[in-house]
Design a protein around this motif. Structure first.
Motif, short mmCIF file in Angstrom:
data_model
loop_
_atom_site.label_atom_id
_atom_site.label_comp_id
_atom_site.label_asym_id
_atom_site.label_seq_id
_atom_site.Cartn_x
_atom_site.Cartn_y
_atom_site.Cartn_z
N LEU A 3 40.63 1.52 51.85
CA LEU A 3 40.04 1.42 50.52
C LEU A 3 39.30 3.00 49.57
O LEU A 3 39.43 2.61 49.02
CB LEU A 3 37.75 0.51 51.18
CG LEU A 3 37.21 0.94 50.15
CD1 LEU A 3 37.76 -0.17 49.21
CD2 LEU A 3 35.95 0.53 51.20
N ALA A 4 38.75 4.09 51.00
CA ALA A 4 39.12 5.43 50.50
C ALA A 4 40.16 5.51 49.64
O ALA A 4 39.98 7.25 48.87
CB ALA A 4 38.34 5.82 51.56
N ALA A 5 41.44 5.52 50.49
CA ALA A 5 42.07 5.92 48.97
C ALA A 5 42.57 5.27 48.32
O ALA A 5 43.34 6.45 47.35
CB ALA A 5 43.16 6.27 50.75
N ILE A 6 42.17 4.50 48.39
CA ILE A 6 42.64 3.53 47.05
C ILE A 6 41.42 3.91 45.90
O ILE A 6 41.98 4.88 45.33
CB ILE A 6 42.27 1.96 46.96
CG1 ILE A 6 43.21 1.27 48.07
CG2 ILE A 6 42.37 1.12 45.70
CD1 ILE A 6 43.22 -0.07 48.44
N GLN A 7 39.83 3.78 46.25
CA GLN A 7 39.02 4.67 45.80
C GLN A 7 39.95 6.56 44.16
O GLN A 7 40.05 6.99 43.67
CB GLN A 7 37.96 5.34 46.73
CG GLN A 7 37.36 3.83 46.39
CD GLN A 7 35.58 4.38 47.07
OE1 GLN A 7 35.81 4.96 48.23
NE2 GLN A 7 35.04 4.84 46.31
N VAL A 8 40.76 7.34 45.63
CA VAL A 8 40.69 8.26 46.10
C VAL A 8 42.55 8.42 44.34
O VAL A 8 42.68 9.15 43.39
CB VAL A 8 41.50 9.23 46.75
CG1 VAL A 8 41.92 10.50 46.38
CG2 VAL A 8 40.17 9.33 47.03
N PHE A 9 43.04 8.14 44.77
CA PHE A 9 44.02 7.96 44.11
C PHE A 9 44.12 6.81 42.69
O PHE A 9 44.81 7.00 42.01
CB PHE A 9 44.96 6.29 44.51
CG PHE A 9 45.94 7.07 46.06
CD1 PHE A 9 45.43 8.74 46.48
CD2 PHE A 9 45.76 6.42 46.90
CE1 PHE A 9 45.97 8.79 47.72
CE2 PHE A 9 46.21 6.77 48.55
CZ PHE A 9 46.48 8.22 49.02
N SER A 10 42.40 5.83 42.67
CA SER A 10 42.63 5.36 41.32
C SER A 10 41.89 6.13 40.76
O SER A 10 42.40 7.09 39.34
CB SER A 10 41.67 3.53 41.73
OG SER A 10 42.61 3.11 42.90
N LEU A 11 40.89 7.41 40.90
CA LEU A 11 39.94 8.29 40.54
C LEU A 11 41.51 8.65 39.37
O LEU A 11 41.28 9.18 38.60
CB LEU A 11 39.50 8.94 41.20
CG LEU A 11 38.78 10.34 40.20
CD1 LEU A 11 37.68 9.62 39.02
CD2 LEU A 11 37.45 10.71 41.88
N PHE A 12 42.49 9.32 40.22
CA PHE A 12 43.58 10.46 39.76
C PHE A 12 44.38 9.24 38.70
O PHE A 12 45.77 10.17 38.59
CB PHE A 12 44.96 10.67 40.48
CG PHE A 12 42.86 12.34 41.70
CD1 PHE A 12 42.55 13.59 40.43
CD2 PHE A 12 41.99 11.85 42.41
CE1 PHE A 12 42.10 14.79 41.16
CE2 PHE A 12 41.86 12.70 42.38
CZ PHE A 12 41.08 14.24 42.05
N GLU A 13 43.89 8.24 39.11
CA GLU A 13 44.76 7.79 38.20
C GLU A 13 46.48 7.10 37.88
O GLU A 13 47.62 7.07 37.11
CB GLU A 13 44.85 8.17 36.65
CG GLU A 13 43.38 8.32 35.64
CD GLU A 13 43.24 8.84 34.54
OE1 GLU A 13 43.64 8.36 33.34
OE2 GLU A 13 43.02 9.64 34.65
N ALA A 14 46.47 7.60 39.58
CA ALA A 14 47.66 6.85 40.09
C ALA A 14 48.69 5.11 39.51
O ALA A 14 47.79 4.29 40.07
CB ALA A 14 48.29 7.06 41.87
#
Length: 402
Positions: free
Chosen positions: A124-135
């Motif tokens: 979950l927390a990896a998805i948060q990070v990757f989504s924040l950087f708009e991947a």
């Protein structure tokens, strides 16, 4: 008297992609209450109730090197070498938890629209990070042996993704562990495409049967890689220490990103960790005791699930890590179930946050077994199963009326 301004701050555009953590929200709601929590990935606090920490020298109170203490980096590099990774202190970076390593890698690799491949479900927390950087997130389903190498090959050809993020050893949330053959096949695909591997490996030491296969990164011949690890699960989570080891050509940029992020990780914590990890025999004894402790909890959880969930869901018994992953036989509103169980003092994690928006999210539950005592486990699973059963029956009644 001057009227306070009501003008809103102009925020960065990426903030619209910033999401909260359902797991952390649940922890916040339950922190000061008597509750049976299957929601977080928390280690058992009884393991360190009588722990006496090593003394910290006064030198640890001063600012330190951004890359981390050489003594700790040497210990972690030696361990990674034993796993087949070409690790040295010079390509090992101490991070503020392995989560910071994921954040640094995202800053290094991702721009808006960068395609990135990960598992479904995923951390979950990896998805948060990757989504924040708009991947631009693309996912592959995880079966018993891991993601399918042929599907990975096709998706890499289609998307030209520069990186893949995998958590192949006792995966959070599914608990699955990739087979040796699958790891070798995935490494060959990554080499063929020259695709960078981000391998997240925080649960490796917590296994209940045989030791897991070597990291995927150890089988790479030419593709670049970043390997994340953590001491949170086997020492003390409050130390908030992790590490990343990587291809040498990536290290300098990751170090500079670390400097820009927090200058350096907690120095007293690093001295404590280095002291606790220095004696290999002592470390092995501690890990064995920890695995034995969690194995008993896993078995207690399996017994409770077999008694209360057999007609409601399917699952595999995890061979390591801290989680069971339940696929419900009938879809229900799991957030409604969560509200019902919280009223009765039980928390759990609905499965949907572990999928990206475009995924088929199914109807699944992640249950942590490391925190709750065996005495409370059966009671909590019974309350959870009752809530699921009630909602399934209500849904069936509505469908019948319709």
């Amino acid at each position: 008297m001057k009227t306070p301004s009501t003008t809103s701050a102009r925020l960065a555009g990426r903030i619209k992609h910033l999401t909260g953590s359902v797991a952390r929200d649940i922890l916040s709601r339950t922190q000061d209450k008597e509750i049976i929590s299957f929601a977080g990935g928390l280690p058992d606090a009884t393991l360190w109730q009588d722990l006496k920490l090593p003394e910290v020298p006064p030198a640890a109170y001063q600012y330190g090197p951004s890359e981390g203490e050489h003594s700790l980096r040497s210990i972690l590099a030696e361990r990674n070498n034993s796993l087949g990774l070409p690790a040295t202190p010079e390509n090992t970076l101490i991070t503020s938890g392995s989560q910071q390593g994921i954040d640094l890698a995202a800053k290094l690799l991702l721009e808006p629209g960068t395609p990135l491949i990960l598992e479904a479900p995923s951390y979950l927390a990896a998805i948060q990070v990757f989504s924040l950087f708009e991947a631009e997130l693309h996912t592959l389903a995880v079966d018993t042996d891991g993601i399918c190498p042929q599907a990975l090959d096709r998706l890499l050809t289609e998307t030209q993704a520069p990186a893949v993020y995998l958590n192949p050893t006792f995966q959070n949330p599914s608990g699955k562990c990739y087979s040796l053959e699958r790891r070798q096949q995935i490494a060959a695909v990554l080499d063929q495409h020259g695709t960078l591997l981000m391998e997240d490996d925080p649960y490796r030491d917590i296994y209940y049967d045989e030791a897991p296969p070597a990291p995927i990164a150890s089988f790479l011949k030419s593709a670049p890689w970043i390997y994340f690890a953590s001491v949170s699960k086997t020492l003390i989570p409050g130390l908030r220490l992790g590490s990343l080891t990587c291809s040498p050509e990536l290290y300098d940029d990751l170090l500079k990103l670390k400097q820009a992020s927090d200058l350096h990780s907690n120095r007293p914590a690093q001295f404590i960790a280095a002291s606790m990890l220095a004696d290999e025999a002592e470390r092995a004894e501690r890990i064995e005791g920890l695995c034995q402790h969690y194995r008993q909890k896993r078995d207690s959880m399996q017994q409770a699930l077999a008694q209360h969930f057999t007609d409601l869901a399917t699952w595999e018994i995890p061979s390591g890590g801290m989680f069971f992953w339940l696929d419900l036989e009938q879809s229900i509103d799991l957030y409604a179930a969560l509200e019902k169980t919280l009223e009765k003092g039980v928390a759990f994690m609905p499965g949907s946050p572990f999928f990206t928006e475009k995924c088929d999210q199914g109807c699944s539950i992640r249950i942590n077994f490391s925190l709750v005592s065996p005495k409370s486990m059966d009671k909590g699973i019974k309350i959870l199963s009752d809530a699921v059963r009630d909602l399934q029956q209500a849904s069936t009644c509505v469908e019948s009326i319709a």
